[in-house]
Design a protein around this motif. Structure first.
Motif, PDB file in Angstrom:
ATOM      1  N   GLU A 389      -0.503   5.524  -5.915  1.00  0.00           N
ATOM      2  CA  GLU A 389       0.574   4.973  -6.728  1.00  0.00           C
ATOM      3  C   GLU A 389       0.037   4.592  -8.115  1.00  0.00           C
ATOM      4  N   PRO A 390       0.882   4.626  -9.146  1.00  0.00           N
ATOM      5  CA  PRO A 390       0.427   4.199 -10.474  1.00  0.00           C
ATOM      6  C   PRO A 390      -0.104   2.770 -10.438  1.00  0.00           C
ATOM      7  N   LEU A 391      -1.145   2.521 -11.220  1.00  0.00           N
ATOM      8  CA  LEU A 391      -1.667   1.166 -11.326  1.00  0.00           C
ATOM      9  C   LEU A 391      -0.739   0.285 -12.146  1.00  0.00           C
ATOM     10  N   VAL A 392      -0.134   0.866 -13.173  1.00  0.00           N
ATOM     11  CA  VAL A 392       0.723   0.085 -14.061  1.00  0.00           C
ATOM     12  C   VAL A 392       1.953   0.899 -14.452  1.00  0.00           C
ATOM     13  N   THR A 393       3.132   0.298 -14.253  1.00  0.00           N
ATOM     14  CA  THR A 393       4.364   0.864 -14.819  1.00  0.00           C
ATOM     15  C   THR A 393       5.052  -0.144 -15.730  1.00  0.00           C
ATOM     16  N   SER A 394       4.583  -1.407 -15.728  1.00  0.00           N
ATOM     17  CA  SER A 394       5.176  -2.439 -16.567  1.00  0.00           C
ATOM     18  C   SER A 394       4.081  -3.371 -17.078  1.00  0.00           C
TER      19      SER A 394
END
Length: 457
Positions: A389-394
């Motif tokens: 999963e992405p580490l950061v989306t926000s």
């Protein structure tokens, strides 16, 4: 983005914790190959010359109904991936499935983007105190958002925190999009908007969910059924699918409401899929829940015993350790939080009813076999956690982590995804929005293919 949805007591609690966090935040760094000790995991192998991983299959999460293991890419597909890997959105690059998807014909490009509501940004200036005022200006951000949308060229757009719908609708019509919009109930001015390219898809059905009608606060969701206008495959049935767009309640302390919203959203999507002939489902949005949370577990594994989880920690947003503030970045892999086989947490009868929809039922189930699109396309350890999963989306002054997702059911397979940004690059910006990105979220973009025997050359 924090919504205006906290009750007074919860709001004071969160503000107290976030204030401590700003003083105490340490510089966390991403790391690769994390093993939580429950199961030996297959490591990702990375090349220094390309973002395409060489592993033959993505890692599996416990009890999760994930996509079937994929084959190693053929020589043809590797050449294709190398040729296409030079495409990038600034520092963001397309990464491709390890499965050979070059033979798939009918595909859908989907984007999910929380664009940061203008009114929400104005109400929470503390989250953007390091962002120059010119980067917060809606006219400036709108141009960046529109330029990004043009680059993504997605056939379907799922947008959240939309409070300038008419502005976007007018602009997107120039790109060939049609749209439906659903405003949040209550005093909020934003809502969810779903856009589609009219040349590619026909809207067959649309409905919305006002969670307030179910005692689940003022958030909303959208559900639409689309048909591909000109499928290229030899499929005898129309290429139809359900797509859902949701923005889940922010309030970390009300895990019962958050879980109730997600549960109802899944129930409605499954019902719609069955009504239209068991067609595939795509679900996108800001879930205000991190990958190691119980809400993520519920989506991925189709079941959840809520008594094994603390209601206040069910989304994973808050860290209640004595040495940390409320928000923190976590680079760990997806390990289900707050689970104890020998311990149960007390939920009131009303909280159980809100979460499960039925009195005295504590074991939740849903009937969609969902997989995360980004999980299905392994990427770089600089941008992904140990499970893909992405580490950061926000990213703003009180939070750096992942809360946005694109999920898909069986009969669909991810072909490629637009990679997010490395943590070190994001930290250098001081926060989002900035001169490149028009929101405090990063858009998620994926291409999905119909995965059946008729959809091959």
């Amino acid at each position: 983005m924090i919504e205006e949805s906290l009750d007074e007591e919860s709001l004071m609690d969160v503000r107290a914790k976030t204030g401590k966090n700003r003083r105490e935040r340490s510089a966390n760094t991403a790391h690769c190959g994390h093993n939580d000790g429950r199961k030996k995991r297959r490591r990702f192998a990375f090349s220094s010359e390309t973002t395409i991983p060489t592993s033959s299959e993505p890692q599996k999460l416990p009890s999760s109904k994930r996509s079937k293991p994929v084959r190693s890419p053929s020589r043809t597909s590797r050449k294709y991936e190398k040729r296409r890997s030079s495409e990038s959105d600034g520092h963001r690059r397309w990464v491709y499935s390890t499965r050979d998807c070059s033979r798939f014909i009918d595909k859908i490009m989907v984007a999910s983007y929380n664009i940061l509501g203008v009114e929400n940004a104005l109400k929470h200036p503390d989250l953007y105190h390091r962002v120059p005022s010119k980067f917060m200006d809606w006219s400036f951000r709108k141009e960046l958002i529109c330029n990004a949308i043009k680059f993504y060229n997605a056939g379907i757009l799922c947008l959240q925190e939309v409070d300038r719908f008419n502005d976007l609708d007018e602009l997107f019509q120039n790109y060939g999009y049609k749209s439906v919009y659903k405003a949040r109930t209550g005093e909020a001015n934003d809502g969810c908007a779903l856009f589609w390219i009219e040349k590619l898809f026909t809207l067959l059905h649309q409905e919305s969910i006002e969670f307030q009608s179910f005692g689940l606060r003022n958030n909303v969701a959208q559900l639409c059924v689309f048909k591909m206008n000109k499928p290229k495959s030899k499929s005898k049935t129309s290429r139809s699918f359900v797509i859902g767009n949701i923005h889940v309640l922010f309030n970390p302390n009300r895990g019962d409401i958050k879980l109730g919203q997600v549960r109802l959203f899944l129930e409605k999507a499954h019902s719609l899929s069955q009504r239209w002939g068991n067609i595939p489902v795509i679900m996108a949005g800001d879930l205000n829940s991190i990958p190691k949370s119980a809400i993520y577990q519920f989506l991925a594994s189709s079941e959840l015993d809520i008594q094994l989880h603390d209601r206040r920690k069910i989304s994973g947003q808050l860290d209640f350790s004595s040495s940390r503030g409320a928000f923190r970045f976590c680079s760990e892999g997806t390990k289900w939080s707050n689970v104890s086989a020998s311990r149960s947490f007390r939920w009131s009868g009303e909280e159980i009813r809100i979460a499960s929809g039925i009195e005295n039922v504590t074991c939740l189930q849903h009937h969609l076999k969902l997989s995360s699109a980004y999980y299905g396309v392994p990427g770089s350890c600089k941008t992904r956690d140990a499970n893909g999963e992405p580490l950061v989306t926000s990213f703003h002054s009180n939070f750096m982590g992942t809360v946005d997702y694109i999920w898909h059911s069986e009969k669909l397979a991810p072909v490629r995804v637009l990679e997010t940004l490395p943590i070190d690059a994001l930290k250098r910006t001081g926060g989002l929005p900035n001169e490149k990105w028009g929101s405090d979220h990063l858009a998620l973009v994926c291409e999905l293919a119909f995965d059946d025997e008729h959809n091959v050359t």
